[in-house]
Design a protein around this motif. Structure first.
Motif, PDB file in Angstrom:
ATOM      1  N   GLU A 276       2.998  -2.591   9.926  1.00  0.00           N
ATOM      2  CA  GLU A 276       2.359  -2.826   8.634  1.00  0.00           C
ATOM      3  C   GLU A 276       2.806  -4.150   8.009  1.00  0.00           C
ATOM      4  N   SER A 277       3.800  -4.777   8.604  1.00  0.00           N
ATOM      5  CA  SER A 277       4.271  -6.071   8.107  1.00  0.00           C
ATOM      6  C   SER A 277       4.111  -7.171   9.143  1.00  0.00           C
ATOM      7  N   ASP A 278       3.160  -7.003  10.059  1.00  0.00           N
ATOM      8  CA  ASP A 278       2.774  -8.082  10.968  1.00  0.00           C
ATOM      9  C   ASP A 278       1.677  -8.877  10.277  1.00  0.00           C
ATOM     10  N   ILE A 279       1.867 -10.190  10.124  1.00  0.00           N
ATOM     11  CA  ILE A 279       0.934 -10.958   9.320  1.00  0.00           C
ATOM     12  C   ILE A 279       1.004 -12.439   9.694  1.00  0.00           C
ATOM     13  N   THR A 280      -0.111 -13.150   9.523  1.00  0.00           N
ATOM     14  CA  THR A 280      -0.098 -14.596   9.738  1.00  0.00           C
ATOM     15  C   THR A 280       0.488 -15.281   8.499  1.00  0.00           C
ATOM     16  N   LEU A 281       0.998 -16.483   8.712  1.00  0.00           N
ATOM     17  CA  LEU A 281       1.528 -17.248   7.581  1.00  0.00           C
ATOM     18  C   LEU A 281       0.454 -17.505   6.528  1.00  0.00           C
ATOM     19  N   ARG A 282      -0.759 -17.769   6.974  1.00  0.00           N
ATOM     20  CA  ARG A 282      -1.846 -18.040   6.041  1.00  0.00           C
ATOM     21  C   ARG A 282      -2.104 -16.820   5.143  1.00  0.00           C
ATOM     22  N   ASP A 283      -2.165 -15.635   5.745  1.00  0.00           N
ATOM     23  CA  ASP A 283      -2.419 -14.420   4.956  1.00  0.00           C
ATOM     24  C   ASP A 283      -1.232 -14.083   4.063  1.00  0.00           C
ATOM     25  N   LEU A 284      -0.026 -14.340   4.560  1.00  0.00           N
ATOM     26  CA  LEU A 284       1.171 -14.117   3.752  1.00  0.00           C
ATOM     27  C   LEU A 284       1.146 -15.012   2.509  1.00  0.00           C
ATOM     28  N   ASP A 318       7.879  -4.685  18.996  1.00  0.00           N
ATOM     29  CA  ASP A 318       7.644  -3.266  19.239  1.00  0.00           C
ATOM     30  C   ASP A 318       8.907  -2.519  18.790  1.00  0.00           C
ATOM     31  N   SER A 319       8.776  -1.650  17.794  1.00  0.00           N
ATOM     32  CA  SER A 319       9.952  -0.953  17.257  1.00  0.00           C
ATOM     33  C   SER A 319       9.997   0.517  17.665  1.00  0.00           C
ATOM     34  N   ALA A 320       9.286   0.879  18.730  1.00  0.00           N
ATOM     35  CA  ALA A 320       9.232   2.282  19.153  1.00  0.00           C
ATOM     36  C   ALA A 320      10.618   2.846  19.441  1.00  0.00           C
ATOM     37  N   LYS A 321      11.492   2.033  20.008  1.00  0.00           N
ATOM     38  CA  LYS A 321      12.838   2.509  20.356  1.00  0.00           C
ATOM     39  C   LYS A 321      13.616   2.905  19.113  1.00  0.00           C
ATOM     40  N   LEU A 322      13.536   2.094  18.054  1.00  0.00           N
ATOM     41  CA  LEU A 322      14.220   2.410  16.801  1.00  0.00           C
ATOM     42  C   LEU A 322      13.593   3.620  16.136  1.00  0.00           C
ATOM     43  N   LYS A 323      12.281   3.723  16.207  1.00  0.00           N
ATOM     44  CA  LYS A 323      11.598   4.863  15.585  1.00  0.00           C
ATOM     45  C   LYS A 323      11.987   6.181  16.241  1.00  0.00           C
ATOM     46  N   LYS A 324      12.368   6.140  17.523  1.00  0.00           N
ATOM     47  CA  LYS A 324      12.841   7.350  18.194  1.00  0.00           C
ATOM     48  C   LYS A 324      14.140   7.867  17.585  1.00  0.00           C
ATOM     49  N   LEU A 325      14.886   6.972  16.913  1.00  0.00           N
ATOM     50  CA  LEU A 325      16.105   7.395  16.217  1.00  0.00           C
ATOM     51  C   LEU A 325      15.785   8.031  14.863  1.00  0.00           C
ATOM     52  N   GLY A 326      14.517   7.927  14.427  1.00  0.00           N
ATOM     53  CA  GLY A 326      14.110   8.510  13.152  1.00  0.00           C
ATOM     54  C   GLY A 326      13.778   7.497  12.075  1.00  0.00           C
ATOM     55  N   TRP A 327      13.948   6.194  12.373  1.00  0.00           N
ATOM     56  CA  TRP A 327      13.704   5.161  11.358  1.00  0.00           C
ATOM     57  C   TRP A 327      12.220   4.976  11.111  1.00  0.00           C
ATOM     58  N   ARG A 328      11.875   4.776   9.836  1.00  0.00           N
ATOM     59  CA  ARG A 328      10.528   4.378   9.440  1.00  0.00           C
ATOM     60  C   ARG A 328      10.643   3.353   8.323  1.00  0.00           C
ATOM     61  N   ALA A 329       9.744   2.383   8.303  1.00  0.00           N
ATOM     62  CA  ALA A 329       9.723   1.412   7.219  1.00  0.00           C
ATOM     63  C   ALA A 329       9.146   2.054   5.968  1.00  0.00           C
ATOM     64  N   GLY A 330       9.647   1.613   4.817  1.00  0.00           N
ATOM     65  CA  GLY A 330       9.159   2.143   3.553  1.00  0.00           C
ATOM     66  C   GLY A 330       8.327   1.161   2.757  1.00  0.00           C
ATOM     67  N   TYR A 331       8.271  -0.109   3.214  1.00  0.00           N
ATOM     68  CA  TYR A 331       7.624  -1.167   2.437  1.00  0.00           C
ATOM     69  C   TYR A 331       6.693  -1.979   3.329  1.00  0.00           C
ATOM     70  N   ASP A 332       5.392  -1.954   3.024  1.00  0.00           N
ATOM     71  CA  ASP A 332       4.494  -2.851   3.748  1.00  0.00           C
ATOM     72  C   ASP A 332       4.615  -4.254   3.153  1.00  0.00           C
ATOM     73  N   MET A 333       3.863  -5.196   3.712  1.00  0.00           N
ATOM     74  CA  MET A 333       4.047  -6.598   3.349  1.00  0.00           C
ATOM     75  C   MET A 333       3.751  -6.853   1.873  1.00  0.00           C
ATOM     76  N   LYS A 334       2.627  -6.345   1.387  1.00  0.00           N
ATOM     77  CA  LYS A 334       2.253  -6.607  -0.002  1.00  0.00           C
ATOM     78  C   LYS A 334       3.257  -5.992  -0.971  1.00  0.00           C
ATOM     79  N   LYS A 335       3.672  -4.765  -0.693  1.00  0.00           N
ATOM     80  CA  LYS A 335       4.637  -4.094  -1.568  1.00  0.00           C
ATOM     81  C   LYS A 335       5.960  -4.840  -1.589  1.00  0.00           C
ATOM     82  N   GLY A 336       6.426  -5.256  -0.417  1.00  0.00           N
ATOM     83  CA  GLY A 336       7.698  -5.969  -0.350  1.00  0.00           C
ATOM     84  C   GLY A 336       7.648  -7.311  -1.068  1.00  0.00           C
ATOM     85  N   LEU A 337       6.564  -8.041  -0.877  1.00  0.00           N
ATOM     86  CA  LEU A 337       6.441  -9.358  -1.508  1.00  0.00           C
ATOM     87  C   LEU A 337       6.370  -9.263  -3.024  1.00  0.00           C
TER      88      LEU A 337
END
Length: 349
Positions: A276-284, A318-337
């Motif tokens: 949800e936070s993959d983005i081009t510099l232009r869109d950012l 690819d963050s699948a390995k970390l997500k297997k530990l139970g991690w999830r992001a709480g902030y998408d790009m717009k919310k974080g910015l």
């Protein structure tokens, strides 16, 4: 208003401390953390301080930095002991006497101007600095080395996302290579200490990270955009903006570190990123400009700036390995910015 009194930042810290992690592992434990006043280190220490207050864990943090007074002024004295040390220089008796349970090497040159003006310091912090930290940590329960998406280098079209097994391509014969190659060599050094000295070490690989704890001296593109947004100025884009990268809001980066620290396997590397936070510099840039009521303008970088820029045009993790530990992001790009801009506006008012 100070950062530590800002309601939005306090929400971020609470978000970290409410993660479903085995916090009991930290009871009575001590931390030795380099890069303590940096973007990620400062947020992590604020979270550890909050955990102490909320859960009465008895955590002790030894915070390493080049300026003892700066560390003392930034953190809670009840949890944090300042330790003045340049990690690239011989360690003082003070730091050698600290017997920490968890050691985290977060110190690093992390933005383009540092890469171009201090390429030696950039690579050495990930070699000499890391080795100095490892040498005093043989008795620790676990050591964490903060690595980077930049170890993967350029995407040459053979994969869509970099997972932890991707080997990457980097032209090592440039001064700019000091950062990614330093991180790669640092990871190899960690594996050597695991093999030769039986240490327990984990390696989170951070995506491009931002948030309200960013330093004013930070020259990364996203940091420059944010500073323009805070100042209600047009956003200056110094390329066509087609570069596609993974980003992480600092609170998500810190939760990722903690998941790796508490649940990762010895020797394991883990990407910290969210699609949800993959983005081009232009869109950012457009998100920030829109929020600030301004526009995006284009400007060529000068030679010093250009020398520090990454040549990568696509680097998504690819963050699948970390997500297997139970991690999830709480902030998408717009919310974080928008949170970052709101907090910085409030503390700069």
């Amino acid at each position: 208003m100070s950062l530590l009194n800002n309601p939005t930042y306090i929400e971020d810290i609470t978000y970290i401390t409410k993660q479903e992690l085995p916090w009991d592992k930290l009871t009575g434990k001590s931390f030795l953390i380099s890069g303590a006043t940096g973007l990620i280190g400062s947020c992590l220490i604020d979270a550890l301080t909050a955990l102490n207050k909320e859960k009465n864990l008895g955590i002790k943090v030894y915070a390493i930095g080049r300026n003892r007074d700066k560390i003392a002024a930034r953190f809670d004295a009840g949890t944090v002991t300042p330790v003045q040390q340049d990690v690239n220089k011989p360690f003082s008796d003070e730091i050698k006497s600290v017997k920490a349970d968890y050691v985290l090497h977060l110190a690093s040159n992390t933005h383009p101007m540092q890469y171009s003006t201090d390429p030696i310091g950039t690579i050495m912090t990930n070699l000499i600095g890391l080795n100095n930290m490892l040498e005093i940590s043989e008795g620790a329960e676990r050591f964490l080395f903060a690595s980077s998406v930049e170890i993967y280098g350029e995407n040459r079209g053979d994969v869509e996302r970099f997972d932890e097994s991707y080997l990457g391509y980097i032209d090592c014969n440039t001064a700019r290579a000091g950062y990614p190659e330093g991180k790669r060599a640092g990871e190899a050094l960690c594996q050597s200490y695991i093999s030769q000295k039986g240490m327990d070490i984990v390696i989170p690989r951070l995506s491009r990270t931002y948030g309200p704890t960013m330093l004013q001296s930070d020259t990364k593109a996203i940091s420059q955009f944010i500073k323009k947004g805070v100042a209600a100025e047009d956003i200056v884009l110094k390329s066509e903006g087609t570069q596609l990268f993974s980003y992480s809001y600092v609170a998500d980066a810190v939760t990722g570190l903690l998941y790796v620290l508490l649940l990762g396997e010895n020797g394991g590397a883990y990407n910290i990123a969210d699609e949800e936070s993959d983005i081009t510099l232009r869109d950012l840039a457009a998100i920030i400009a829109d929020y600030a009521g301004k526009k995006v303008i284009f400007e060529l970088p000068d030679a010093t700036e250009a020398a520090g820029y990454s040549k990568a045009t696509k680097a998504i993790l690819d963050s699948a390995k970390l997500k297997k530990l139970g991690w999830r992001a709480g902030y998408d790009m717009k919310k974080g910015l928008t949170r970052t801009i709101d907090v910085l506006k409030a503390i700069n008012a």
